[in-house]
Scaffold this motif. Sequence first.
Motif, PDB file in Angstrom:
ATOM      1  N   MET A  26       0.849  -1.193   0.000  1.00 48.75           N
ATOM      2  CA  MET A  26       0.000   0.000   0.000  1.00 48.75           C
ATOM      3  C   MET A  26       0.885   1.244   0.000  1.00 48.75           C
ATOM      4  N   ALA A  27       0.569   2.191  -0.825  1.00 45.88           N
ATOM      5  CA  ALA A  27       1.363   3.415  -0.904  1.00 45.88           C
ATOM      6  C   ALA A  27       1.117   4.277   0.317  1.00 45.88           C
ATOM      7  N   ALA A  28       2.174   4.984   0.700  1.00 39.64           N
ATOM      8  CA  ALA A  28       2.057   5.881   1.853  1.00 39.64           C
ATOM      9  C   ALA A  28       1.240   7.102   1.484  1.00 39.64           C
ATOM     10  N   ALA A  29       0.510   7.622   2.454  1.00 40.96           N
ATOM     11  CA  ALA A  29      -0.287   8.824   2.238  1.00 40.96           C
ATOM     12  C   ALA A  29       0.613  10.030   2.106  1.00 40.96           C
ATOM     13  N   SER A  30       0.140  11.047   1.385  1.00 41.53           N
ATOM     14  CA  SER A  30       0.900  12.296   1.294  1.00 41.53           C
ATOM     15  C   SER A  30       0.928  12.956   2.651  1.00 41.53           C
ATOM     16  N   PRO A  31       2.118  13.377   3.105  1.00 48.14           N
ATOM     17  CA  PRO A  31       2.222  13.931   4.460  1.00 48.14           C
ATOM     18  C   PRO A  31       1.486  15.249   4.597  1.00 48.14           C
ATOM     19  N   PRO A  32       0.527  15.334   5.509  1.00 46.34           N
ATOM     20  CA  PRO A  32      -0.141  16.617   5.772  1.00 46.34           C
ATOM     21  C   PRO A  32       0.729  17.454   6.679  1.00 46.34           C
ATOM     22  N   PRO A  33       0.465  18.747   6.779  1.00 49.58           N
ATOM     23  CA  PRO A  33       1.221  19.576   7.709  1.00 49.58           C
ATOM     24  C   PRO A  33       1.022  19.092   9.132  1.00 49.58           C
ATOM     25  N   PRO A  34       2.045  19.174   9.985  1.00 47.10           N
ATOM     26  CA  PRO A  34       1.871  18.742  11.372  1.00 47.10           C
ATOM     27  C   PRO A  34       0.904  19.668  12.099  1.00 47.10           C
ATOM     28  N   VAL A  46      -0.866  10.093  12.055  1.00 51.55           N
ATOM     29  CA  VAL A  46      -0.381  10.198  13.430  1.00 51.55           C
ATOM     30  C   VAL A  46       1.146  10.261  13.436  1.00 51.55           C
ATOM     31  N   LEU A  47       1.767   9.450  12.616  1.00 57.35           N
ATOM     32  CA  LEU A  47       3.239   9.450  12.526  1.00 57.35           C
ATOM     33  C   LEU A  47       3.761  10.840  12.231  1.00 57.35           C
ATOM     34  N   GLN A  48       3.081  11.532  11.310  1.00 56.72           N
ATOM     35  CA  GLN A  48       3.536  12.867  10.912  1.00 56.72           C
ATOM     36  C   GLN A  48       3.269  13.922  11.983  1.00 56.72           C
ATOM     37  N   ARG A  49       2.515  13.556  13.016  1.00 55.42           N
ATOM     38  CA  ARG A  49       2.294  14.467  14.127  1.00 55.42           C
ATOM     39  C   ARG A  49       3.147  14.085  15.339  1.00 55.42           C
ATOM     40  N   SER A  50       4.159  13.247  15.091  1.00 58.04           N
ATOM     41  CA  SER A  50       5.050  12.770  16.149  1.00 58.04           C
ATOM     42  C   SER A  50       6.459  13.322  15.929  1.00 58.04           C
ATOM     43  N   THR A  51       7.141  13.536  17.022  1.00 60.79           N
ATOM     44  CA  THR A  51       8.482  14.121  16.958  1.00 60.79           C
ATOM     45  C   THR A  51       9.526  13.145  16.447  1.00 60.79           C
ATOM     46  N   LEU A  52       9.431  11.901  16.901  1.00 62.02           N
ATOM     47  CA  LEU A  52      10.489  10.939  16.664  1.00 62.02           C
ATOM     48  C   LEU A  52       9.888   9.555  16.513  1.00 62.02           C
ATOM     49  N   SER A  53      10.453   8.746  15.657  1.00 62.17           N
ATOM     50  CA  SER A  53      10.005   7.366  15.499  1.00 62.17           C
ATOM     51  C   SER A  53      11.058   6.397  16.018  1.00 62.17           C
ATOM     52  N   THR A  82       7.184   6.495   5.037  1.00 65.89           N
ATOM     53  CA  THR A  82       6.621   7.771   5.489  1.00 65.89           C
ATOM     54  C   THR A  82       7.531   8.433   6.523  1.00 65.89           C
ATOM     55  N   ILE A  83       8.170   7.646   7.350  1.00 70.85           N
ATOM     56  CA  ILE A  83       9.146   8.189   8.305  1.00 70.85           C
ATOM     57  C   ILE A  83      10.244   8.929   7.559  1.00 70.85           C
ATOM     58  N   VAL A  84      10.743   8.341   6.477  1.00 68.77           N
ATOM     59  CA  VAL A  84      11.806   8.993   5.694  1.00 68.77           C
ATOM     60  C   VAL A  84      11.296  10.286   5.075  1.00 68.77           C
ATOM     61  N   GLN A  85      10.061  10.271   4.570  1.00 67.97           N
ATOM     62  CA  GLN A  85       9.472  11.505   4.046  1.00 67.97           C
ATOM     63  C   GLN A  85       9.404  12.584   5.121  1.00 67.97           C
ATOM     64  N   SER A  86       8.985  12.191   6.315  1.00 60.06           N
ATOM     65  CA  SER A  86       8.849  13.158   7.404  1.00 60.06           C
ATOM     66  C   SER A  86      10.212  13.706   7.832  1.00 60.06           C
TER      67      SER A  86
END
Length: 792
Positions: free
Chosen positions: A1-9, A76-83, A103-107
């Motif tokens: 499944m493709a990752a979603a486009s990152p929304p603004p945090p 939720v990942l994109q609203r997190s500081t660190l993975s 998505t982590i790499v994108q963020s």
Amino acid sequence: MAAASPPPPSSPPDRHDSSSSYSGRWEYDVFLCFRGGDTRHGFTSHLMAALSDKKIKAFIDTMLRKTESIDELLSVLQRSTLSIVIFSEKFADSPWCLDEVATIVQSIEIFGHRALPVFYKVGWSDVAGDSGRYSAIIDEELKASSEDSKRWKDALKAVANRAGRTSSAIPIESELIKAIVEDVQKQLIDMSPIIKSENLVGMGSRILEVEQLLAMDEPDDIRIIGIWGMGGLGKTTLAKACYERIVSSTKDIKHHFIRNINQICENQHGIDGIVHELYSKVLSERNLSHEDLDVHYIRACLSRSKVFLVLDNVETPRQLEQLLLDDVFNLTRLFAAGSRIIVTTRNKKVLQNARAKMYGIKGLNDDESMQLFSSRAFKQQHPPYVWMRLSRLAISYCKGHPLAIRVLGSALFDEDENYWESFLSGLRLIRNPEIGVIFRKSYDQMGHDEQRVFLDVACFHHGTSRSIVIRYLETLYPTALANVKDLIDKSLLTCVSKEDGEKIEVHDLLKEMAWSIVNEEPKLGKRSRLVDPDDIYKLLATTKVESWTTCYIYSFLKGIGMMVRPRRKRRKVIDMDEKDKCPLEGLRTTEGISLDLSKAKEMRLEANAFKGMDSLTFLKIWGLSEALGKKIHLPYDGLDSLPDGLRWLQWDGYPSKSLPSGIYPQHLPKLANLMLLDLSYCSNLTAIPDLSGSLQIEELRLLKCKSLVEVPSPVQHLDKLITLDLGYCISLEGLPSKLSSKVLKHVRINNCPKVKHCPDINSEELMELNLDETPIRELPSAVYNVKEGGRL
């Protein structure tokens, strides 16, 4: 499944859950990325609990409603500081997990998100290797499209290449989890608004360590924490960052930060004004006078006050006593339980007297240095690739010193490559007022003997055994041991424990300051210490010696009314009416010479090259290379003499068959006190002196003495010997039957083709026995006692 486009945090209100947690605009501190079937009910659940114990807000997928999709999880990942990405055996079985990593790499690229990889029962090659386990699963089991395959594999490599933790390195899970949580705390601190706004590189780990010492969650005691280190390392910056974080997250605590106390005391001739400011602020009393501090009512108010104070740049124990109203040893009389005091100082004695918990601040590591340098030189986190070579050269000079790195980076900002090359080739940062004044002030505050000891160590003894340095200095200064200890306490010298004992080290910037001070002395011939190869060449090379002889002849004959012209053509006639104009006469004030042969010009010395150097106590001509003996040439019969006052003589590759006949052992330290004998690279040496009376020797170094035939039997009785180095003594045949020293650690008899028997070794401290390239067939019994970590 493709990752979603990152929304603004999202930007929720700032949180202040704990003094040790990140306080920022993200919804979660940590996003846990893991393979549920592998680790959910074991490792991951324990990690989640440990994060919660530290008040770190972590997101785990069980927080999602079952009806929510991966798109919501990625949001939720994109609203997190660190993975935290837990790579496990079956991690790559899940396209869901692989999408999370992508998505982590994108963020990371878009939002400055951070990632901490954890290799749990897998290795780096399993995760990121082109032929590793994950790669095979993606291609063979998931049968991913070429687009997804490339995206996932690139993302796995990007995360796996970041600094992380491995279960193979820390096999005990509780210890592994503890290390991960500490890494998370450091990274969250580094990303907090206080740190990012000030661009305080590498502060996360340091703040965490100081906050652990402060232990704000233990309210029943009062603590003084001391931040100690050399000038410019960031003591004040660290204290300020801790102060602002704790004040912003702790209620009902009275606080105050007083900066640069020692300078205020010097400028205002006293500490009364600082005391008045401190307690007026703490008690919110504008009109409080110094006399009022003794009133029982005021002390009663203080005793009920929980305070957090930072006392910056306190340089004497008495200053601290006055600041704490002479209750430094009984703070419970002064403040309420739970109070904390941070003291920054360059003088360790301030903290020892107050029984403070000490934090010795260290310089930045290479990665941190590069990041700080790049922020000043390029206004970005990392240098452009084409500038990496010069950037590494620049930070290597600074040796992790933050102030030096900032100054250097700012000086090189927006300059071209030619400017960088020119600037770095003649770099002398100590001349910069911002840096120079910090170190010079420490020097100016020393006593006379302490200054001389500092200059001797900085110019001549960096990296030398502490005990040997002190023994040498004690022949010159009766208080040498105390002076060295005080200089270490004042962060001007460092004592480093190594395999072969404690070594004295001096930061490059402090060495540069010492050279600068010596160069301020008048006239080259009257400088007390010489380390510049060009200066030494000018004073010792043949042409100068010959010109001195001419000077003396001319001066003598002129005194009896005769006019004489030197025989050599074009030689300038020197008027010697003033005694100190003669270069040789000036050399009577030179106390030490250290010549690095690798940097020296080739030179020829006359037999009387050292004549007149009555004050010379230290002569070291050194450099580890067989070719270096060719750098200095002596007459066929060698030197006439060496100065009678010598206490330290080292001459690598001495270019003559014997020492001057006029030199006697009693002119050096008494042989009974000799601690180091280093005759390495003396290729013509056939025998060493009788050492039967030299029972203090700790190091005997005879490396590459190619003509040496025998090591005499009295060496076996050197019961304090730590190091014996006979490497590459190709003519050596005879050795003592045994070595009695019980503290012997290093024995090197390698590449000695004529040595057939190894001495019996009586030491229980043996760390190294090197017998490479020898015909020795039987090992001594001591090899069975080699200490853990030793080398055979």
